[in-house]
Write a protein that holds these residues in place. Sequence first.
Motif, PDB file in Angstrom:
ATOM      1  N   SER A  80       0.864  -1.184   0.000  1.00  0.00           N
ATOM      2  CA  SER A  80       0.000   0.000   0.000  1.00  0.00           C
ATOM      3  C   SER A  80       0.898   1.230   0.000  1.00  0.00           C
ATOM      4  CB  SER A  80      -0.881  -0.007   1.251  1.00  0.00           C
ATOM      5  OG  SER A  80      -0.072   0.288   2.380  1.00  0.00           O
ATOM      6  N   GLU A  81       0.282   2.390   0.066  1.00  0.00           N
ATOM      7  CA  GLU A  81       1.058   3.633   0.084  1.00  0.00           C
ATOM      8  C   GLU A  81       2.002   3.719   1.278  1.00  0.00           C
ATOM      9  OE1 GLU A  81      -1.298   7.110  -0.132  1.00  0.00           O
ATOM     10  OE2 GLU A  81      -1.879   6.804  -2.209  1.00  0.00           O
ATOM     11  N   MET A  87      10.281  -2.066  -0.428  1.00  0.00           N
ATOM     12  CA  MET A  87       9.401  -3.217  -0.650  1.00  0.00           C
ATOM     13  C   MET A  87       8.631  -3.014  -1.965  1.00  0.00           C
ATOM     14  SD  MET A  87       6.677  -4.646   2.086  1.00  0.00           S
ATOM     15  CE  MET A  87       5.400  -5.812   1.595  1.00  0.00           C
ATOM     16  N   ILE A  88       8.144  -1.801  -2.165  1.00  0.00           N
ATOM     17  CA  ILE A  88       7.443  -1.471  -3.415  1.00  0.00           C
ATOM     18  C   ILE A  88       8.399  -1.599  -4.596  1.00  0.00           C
ATOM     19  CG2 ILE A  88       6.256   0.382  -4.674  1.00  0.00           C
ATOM     20  CD1 ILE A  88       5.395   1.441  -1.843  1.00  0.00           C
ATOM     21  N   ARG A  89       9.615  -1.062  -4.414  1.00  0.00           N
ATOM     22  CA  ARG A  89      10.599  -1.076  -5.493  1.00  0.00           C
ATOM     23  C   ARG A  89      11.014  -2.511  -5.855  1.00  0.00           C
ATOM     24  NH1 ARG A  89      12.121   0.869 -10.154  1.00  0.00           N
ATOM     25  NH2 ARG A  89      14.370   0.832 -10.493  1.00  0.00           N
ATOM     26  N   SER A  90      11.106  -3.396  -4.866  1.00  0.00           N
ATOM     27  CA  SER A  90      11.503  -4.786  -5.160  1.00  0.00           C
ATOM     28  C   SER A  90      10.445  -5.450  -6.057  1.00  0.00           C
ATOM     29  CB  SER A  90      11.711  -5.592  -3.876  1.00  0.00           C
ATOM     30  OG  SER A  90      10.472  -5.836  -3.209  1.00  0.00           O
TER      31      SER A  90
END
Lengths: 298, 298
Positions: A80-81, A87-90
């Motif tokens: 989520s935002e 974690m988002i980038r992975s």
Amino acid sequence: MKAVAMPTVSRVAVCGGTHGNELAGVYLVRERLKRRADGTEPVSVVTVMSNPRAVQLCVRYVETDLNRCFTRATLSAPVSETSPYEMIRSQELNALLGPKGSAQAVDLLCDLHNTTANTGLCLITYSDCDWICLHICKHLQARTNTSCAGKAMHKSMEIGPQPHSVVRSVIFSAMQEGVQLMMDWICQFNSGGFSTTNPCRNLFAVCVFMNIDYPRDSETHVITAAVHPNLQDRDFCLLHPGDPMFLSFSGETLRYKGKEALYPFFINEGAYYEKGIALSLARKRRVEIPSVRSETLR
Amino acid sequence: MKAVAMPTVSRVAVCGGTHGNELAGVYLVRERLKRRADGTEPVSVVTVMSNPRAVQLCVRYVETDLNRCFTRATLSAPVSETSPYEMIRSQELNALLGPKGSAQAVDLLCDLHNTTANTGLCLITYSDCDWICLHICKHLQARTNTSCAGKAMHKSMEIGPQPHSVVRSVIFSAMQEGVQLMMDWICQFNSGGFSTTNPCRNLFAVCVFMNIDYPRDSETHVITAAVHPNLQDRDFCLLHPGDPMFLSFSGETLRYKGKEALYPFFINEGAYYEKGIALSLARKRRVEIPSVRSETLR
């Protein structure tokens, strides 16, 4: 022994800035991105700045260590935002270069790192059976002073000593040469050029046996000693029982108490203070690599 | 020439962690704080961890560079809860060790720093006429390989090379020895021990003439070259017109274009990338230091 037939290595990823303050990889990726592919390259190479926000801030990571986010659990976790940036980038990188383990994934990923330890050029691979990576390591060992540490078609290229947030010209050049030698091997392999010149070989690699922490105050956990001057910068030189290991800030020598001579590496790596690792100790092992040939030519 | 009478140096401050990731000073201060004063010390020394929050986070600073907060303007500016932490901390330190320039201030402040540059032990002082500091520098020069760079009773002791966020035992020991030699000189001075052994001396110091930035892309301002391998680690070695200065990431050598041979230092210091300084160039100058004696003995 007959050469083992293996698929060609047709898609390669070169990644830098996975840790944003390891600058040789950052500048090498920037340099590669400037030179646009002209379509005549024998291998398709995707060049990626892994953690652009950390690079921008010149820090190892922004919220969490990106290099620890490539587990199946993290790659498949809902985000989520408010999820950590890394974690988002992975998951973005997994979509770009993977999905990990799938047929769509790149055939080989070379992740560029620097260390404050005096490792020289060191390839880290995660399997005894990843013959392509091991052959590339052997290729580099024959041409440079390369070490191989074993712990998939994913390998890290570590080069040191270089302080974090600094780029040293000789370290940059060594990394550039390492990447070029890797590409040379891949091209020769793909073209079948190794059918006779690529026999079964023995590779000496080190495998981590244990990590050693700095001596610490039992109450405050503050470090009370530095790596001993006799050990500092002697990565991959055999450490014998009784050899000096740390020199305390009050002047006391602390010795290696193990019963087995082992190979130390990542000695006094700056980023590992927070992980409680002053150095890793490894056993040397001989890995037999069969001769390989690319499948398409037969 | 008669010795100049000067007040005894009765209150000294030893500060570390002004930059929180320069670890030799951080650990030296911690080590000193463990050993409680027993009241028999010949000089009153206050030992201070300058920027404890930055030390905790192992970063140079939290919000702004503490080492740039000791101007009269910042020290007297009104602060609120939203002021940068280092601005508040500089006023706390000024209350503890100053006020700067007042009679209540400590007589001498030694601020411990590390650099990724190969400076060795280097004392930085801000006046040609601060004879106490200059005598201490001379004392250290005679006993160690110390350089002196000039830019009031405040001096910085810089030691390198050491990566930031790392402590190297030899650098820690050199800093410890430097502080001890400084204390020895102060004790001898206070006791009058220098009345005959402390003649007029010449000191060779370097004075910054100009700073040189890394070559950068004219549009993006990204660095396009590293310090040349021939110049890297050669702090305080004369740089001649035409000598290699940078090696671009595409392999081009860039040369020193000045007309005057100068002394480079702080070559490739990690914290100066953001300041746009690849190295400083300095002129050597001879400073005459008169013989000094402590006032109280006559």
